[in-house]
Design an enzyme around this catalytic site. Sequence first.
Site, PDB file in Angstrom:
ATOM      1  N   HIS A 121     -34.002 -37.222   1.423  1.00 61.94           N
ATOM      2  CA  HIS A 121     -33.098 -37.131   2.612  1.00 61.94           C
ATOM      3  C   HIS A 121     -33.136 -38.541   3.199  1.00 61.94           C
ATOM      4  O   HIS A 121     -32.412 -38.511   4.759  1.00 61.94           O
ATOM      5  CB  HIS A 121     -32.964 -36.083   3.419  1.00 61.94           C
ATOM      6  N   ASN A 216     -45.462 -20.854   2.207  1.00 60.59           N
ATOM      7  CA  ASN A 216     -44.409 -20.330   3.267  1.00 60.59           C
ATOM      8  C   ASN A 216     -44.905 -19.243   4.124  1.00 60.59           C
ATOM      9  O   ASN A 216     -45.085 -18.141   3.301  1.00 60.59           O
ATOM     10  CB  ASN A 216     -43.137 -20.502   2.709  1.00 60.59           C
TER      11      ASN A 216
HETATM   12  C1  BJW Z   1     -43.328 -23.280   7.335  1.00 64.09           C
HETATM   13  C2  BJW Z   1     -44.241 -23.342   8.467  1.00 64.09           C
HETATM   14  C3  BJW Z   1     -45.531 -23.786   8.363  1.00 64.09           C
HETATM   15  C4  BJW Z   1     -42.033 -22.769   9.076  1.00 64.09           C
HETATM   16  N1  BJW Z   1     -46.006 -24.035   7.039  1.00 64.09           N
HETATM   17  N2  BJW Z   1     -43.963 -23.211   6.187  1.00 64.09           N
HETATM   18  C5  BJW Z   1     -24.417 -26.357  -4.710  1.00 64.09           C
HETATM   19  C6  BJW Z   1     -24.193 -25.236  -4.196  1.00 64.09           C
HETATM   20  C7  BJW Z   1     -24.009 -24.968  -2.806  1.00 64.09           C
HETATM   21  C8  BJW Z   1     -23.837 -25.906  -1.923  1.00 64.09           C
HETATM   22  C9  BJW Z   1     -24.055 -27.229  -2.454  1.00 64.09           C
HETATM   23  C10 BJW Z   1     -24.338 -27.337  -3.565  1.00 64.09           C
HETATM   24  N3  BJW Z   1     -24.597 -28.782  -3.986  1.00 64.09           N
HETATM   25  C11 BJW Z   1     -24.447 -29.401  -2.709  1.00 64.09           C
HETATM   26  C12 BJW Z   1     -24.139 -28.593  -1.878  1.00 64.09           C
HETATM   27  C13 BJW Z   1     -24.019 -28.691  -0.616  1.00 64.09           C
HETATM   28  C14 BJW Z   1     -25.118 -29.084   0.270  1.00 64.09           C
HETATM   29  C15 BJW Z   1     -25.882 -27.904   0.526  1.00 64.09           C
HETATM   30  O1  BJW Z   1     -26.772 -27.635  -0.425  1.00 64.09           O
HETATM   31  N4  BJW Z   1     -25.553 -26.659   1.282  1.00 64.09           N
HETATM   32  C16 BJW Z   1     -26.316 -25.520   1.469  1.00 64.09           C
HETATM   33  C17 BJW Z   1     -26.942 -25.397   2.662  1.00 64.09           C
HETATM   34  C18 BJW Z   1     -25.350 -24.514   1.025  1.00 64.09           C
HETATM   35  N5  BJW Z   1     -25.806 -30.078  -0.050  1.00 64.09           N
HETATM   36  C19 BJW Z   1     -25.555 -31.507   0.104  1.00 64.09           C
HETATM   37  O2  BJW Z   1     -24.452 -31.509   0.756  1.00 64.09           O
HETATM   38  C20 BJW Z   1     -26.296 -32.455  -0.367  1.00 64.09           C
HETATM   39  N6  BJW Z   1     -25.833 -33.609  -1.074  1.00 64.09           N
HETATM   40  C21 BJW Z   1     -25.167 -33.411  -2.395  1.00 64.09           C
HETATM   41  O3  BJW Z   1     -25.535 -32.145  -3.014  1.00 64.09           O
HETATM   42  O4  BJW Z   1     -24.232 -34.356  -2.797  1.00 64.09           O
HETATM   43  C22 BJW Z   1     -23.569 -33.965  -3.962  1.00 64.09           C
HETATM   44  C23 BJW Z   1     -22.432 -32.705  -3.556  1.00 64.09           C
HETATM   45  C24 BJW Z   1     -21.878 -32.779  -2.211  1.00 64.09           C
HETATM   46  C25 BJW Z   1     -20.931 -31.566  -1.757  1.00 64.09           C
HETATM   47  C26 BJW Z   1     -20.763 -30.743  -2.747  1.00 64.09           C
HETATM   48  C27 BJW Z   1     -21.416 -30.603  -4.096  1.00 64.09           C
HETATM   49  C28 BJW Z   1     -22.144 -31.748  -4.234  1.00 64.09           C
HETATM   50  C29 BJW Z   1     -26.995 -33.170   0.893  1.00 64.09           C
HETATM   51  C30 BJW Z   1     -28.019 -32.618   1.570  1.00 64.09           C
HETATM   52  C31 BJW Z   1     -28.542 -33.204   2.898  1.00 64.09           C
HETATM   53  C32 BJW Z   1     -29.254 -32.363   3.567  1.00 64.09           C
HETATM   54  N7  BJW Z   1     -29.490 -33.200   4.881  1.00 64.09           N
HETATM   55  C33 BJW Z   1     -30.349 -32.535   5.731  1.00 64.09           C
HETATM   56  C34 BJW Z   1     -30.382 -33.432   7.251  1.00 64.09           C
HETATM   57  C35 BJW Z   1     -30.989 -34.617   6.815  1.00 64.09           C
HETATM   58  C36 BJW Z   1     -31.057 -35.503   7.993  1.00 64.09           C
HETATM   59  C37 BJW Z   1     -31.857 -34.998   9.035  1.00 64.09           C
HETATM   60  O5  BJW Z   1     -33.032 -34.456   9.386  1.00 64.09           O
HETATM   61  O6  BJW Z   1     -31.101 -35.177  10.377  1.00 64.09           O
HETATM   62  O7  BJW Z   1     -31.539 -32.443   5.457  1.00 64.09           O
HETATM   63  S1  BJW Z   1     -29.772 -30.873   6.454  1.00 64.09           S
HETATM   64  C38 BJW Z   1     -31.471 -30.233   6.542  1.00 64.09           C
HETATM   65  O8  BJW Z   1     -31.980 -29.230   5.443  1.00 64.09           O
HETATM   66  C39 BJW Z   1     -32.572 -31.121   6.005  1.00 64.09           C
HETATM   67  C40 BJW Z   1     -33.555 -30.979   5.302  1.00 64.09           C
HETATM   68  O9  BJW Z   1     -34.110 -31.778   4.651  1.00 64.09           O
HETATM   69  C41 BJW Z   1     -32.987 -29.653   4.519  1.00 64.09           C
HETATM   70  C42 BJW Z   1     -33.589 -28.545   4.009  1.00 64.09           C
HETATM   71  O10 BJW Z   1     -34.386 -27.776   5.137  1.00 64.09           O
HETATM   72  P1  BJW Z   1     -35.717 -27.391   5.163  1.00 64.09           P
HETATM   73  O11 BJW Z   1     -36.646 -28.505   5.205  1.00 64.09           O
HETATM   74  O12 BJW Z   1     -36.098 -26.493   4.001  1.00 64.09           O
HETATM   75  O13 BJW Z   1     -35.802 -26.618   6.361  1.00 64.09           O
HETATM   76  P2  BJW Z   1     -35.441 -25.235   6.822  1.00 64.09           P
HETATM   77  O14 BJW Z   1     -35.666 -25.165   8.459  1.00 64.09           O
HETATM   78  O15 BJW Z   1     -34.395 -24.616   6.196  1.00 64.09           O
HETATM   79  O16 BJW Z   1     -36.660 -24.458   6.334  1.00 64.09           O
HETATM   80  C43 BJW Z   1     -38.107 -24.392   6.966  1.00 64.09           C
HETATM   81  C44 BJW Z   1     -38.991 -23.434   6.237  1.00 64.09           C
HETATM   82  O17 BJW Z   1     -40.471 -23.901   6.501  1.00 64.09           O
HETATM   83  C45 BJW Z   1     -38.714 -21.957   6.375  1.00 64.09           C
HETATM   84  O18 BJW Z   1     -38.734 -21.514   4.880  1.00 64.09           O
HETATM   85  C46 BJW Z   1     -39.855 -21.553   7.160  1.00 64.09           C
HETATM   86  O19 BJW Z   1     -40.428 -20.455   6.955  1.00 64.09           O
HETATM   87  C47 BJW Z   1     -40.966 -22.654   6.730  1.00 64.09           C
HETATM   88  N8  BJW Z   1     -42.070 -22.949   7.740  1.00 64.09           N
HETATM   89  N9  BJW Z   1     -43.185 -23.102   9.464  1.00 64.09           N
HETATM   90  C48 BJW Z   1     -45.202 -23.653   5.921  1.00 64.09           C
HETATM   91  N10 BJW Z   1     -46.112 -23.883   9.431  1.00 64.09           N
END
Ligand code: BJW
Length: 256
Positions: A121, A216
């Site tokens: 990302h 996790n």
């Molecule tokens: C601990 C802990 C500790 C706590 N130890 N663990 C197919 C189906 C449905 C939707 C889509 C699909 N394909 C694409 C999409 C759309 C979309 C998507 O996925 N949406 C879903 C939400 C439904 N995806 C996209 O748009 C992507 N692009 C794409 O696929 O292009 C082609 C396309 C587009 C549109 C339609 C179809 C195809 C791009 C995704 C970009 C994500 N960007 C972000 C922001 C980045 C910049 C920024 O930071 O500002 O990325 S959003 C945010 O989420 C960020 C993260 O990298 C990402 C993931 O989050 P993460 O890291 O998992 O964090 P959390 O908070 O969710 O989880 C934290 C975890 O840690 C928890 O489980 C806790 O329990 C745990 N935890 N403490 C270990 N100490």
Amino acid sequence: MNQAKSIKDLLPFLRGVRRISVLTGSGISAESGVPTFRGEDGLWRTYRAQDLATPEAFDRDPALVWEWYDWRRNLMASKEPNRGHRVLAEWESRFPEFTLITQNIDGLHQRAGSQRVLELHGNIWKMRCTREGTVRENRESPLSPLPPTCPECGALLRPHVVWFGESLDSEVIQQASQVSSRSDLMFVIGTSAVVQPAASLPLATLQAGGRVVEINPDPTPLTPHATFTFRGKAGEVLPRMDEALSSSGAEEGEEQ
Ligand code: BJW
């Protein structure tokens, strides 16, 4: 699911494993003080993703989006890698075929010493010219002026990160997909496993016959599919795993 009772149960599976990959999410940086997105104190509890992390939001109000990123840059600038990041950096030399794939943009893996990192990302310490697409590193914090402009052509700069609805860098996601489907074992650490296409990478490992180890504190949609699940914080579980590995000599080359 094959729930591990203890780290000791995992060791036999690490013996003789050739290709190891790791997928991390914001949870691994939580213990460094960087907020996650979807947790109790997660960013998406206070801010709306569609107002700040989409190309439409940036087109509408680049100054607002930059203010948010500047705030996050300031916050991240004062944070240090934690024990989880450091163990993963050490594993790069412990296992000969080791690839770290991260969804994080904070750069903490690299600061912990990881050298080969696939950033799905992007990186918050980089900016991209909206006209020419050139990418430059910039660690100024706070940023001035806001929003920043390209020193070469004067166009608006944007954070070099991937927003919702945008495609990931094709080379990076291609490499990550290839690594995932070739991995004997993938650790999935600190991600809610809901954002695509990152969330599909562990499934590619499983489909190709590899194993998936989730670390996790909370369950995720991946949990029912994971081979092993360790409920706990990355900064606690990973050092314990590392210690167990060191005392068992389970790394590749020592025991086949
Ligand atoms: C601990 C802990 C500790 C706590 N130890 N663990 C197919 C189906 C449905 C939707 C889509 C699909 N394909 C694409 C999409 C759309 C979309 C998507 O996925 N949406 C879903 C939400 C439904 N995806 C996209 O748009 C992507 N692009 C794409 O696929 O292009 C082609 C396309 C587009 C549109 C339609 C179809 C195809 C791009 C995704 C970009 C994500 N960007 C972000 C922001 C980045 C910049 C920024 O930071 O500002 O990325 S959003 C945010 O989420 C960020 C993260 O990298 C990402 C993931 O989050 P993460 O890291 O998992 O964090 P959390 O908070 O969710 O989880 C934290 C975890 O840690 C928890 O489980 C806790 O329990 C745990 N935890 N403490 C270990 N100490």
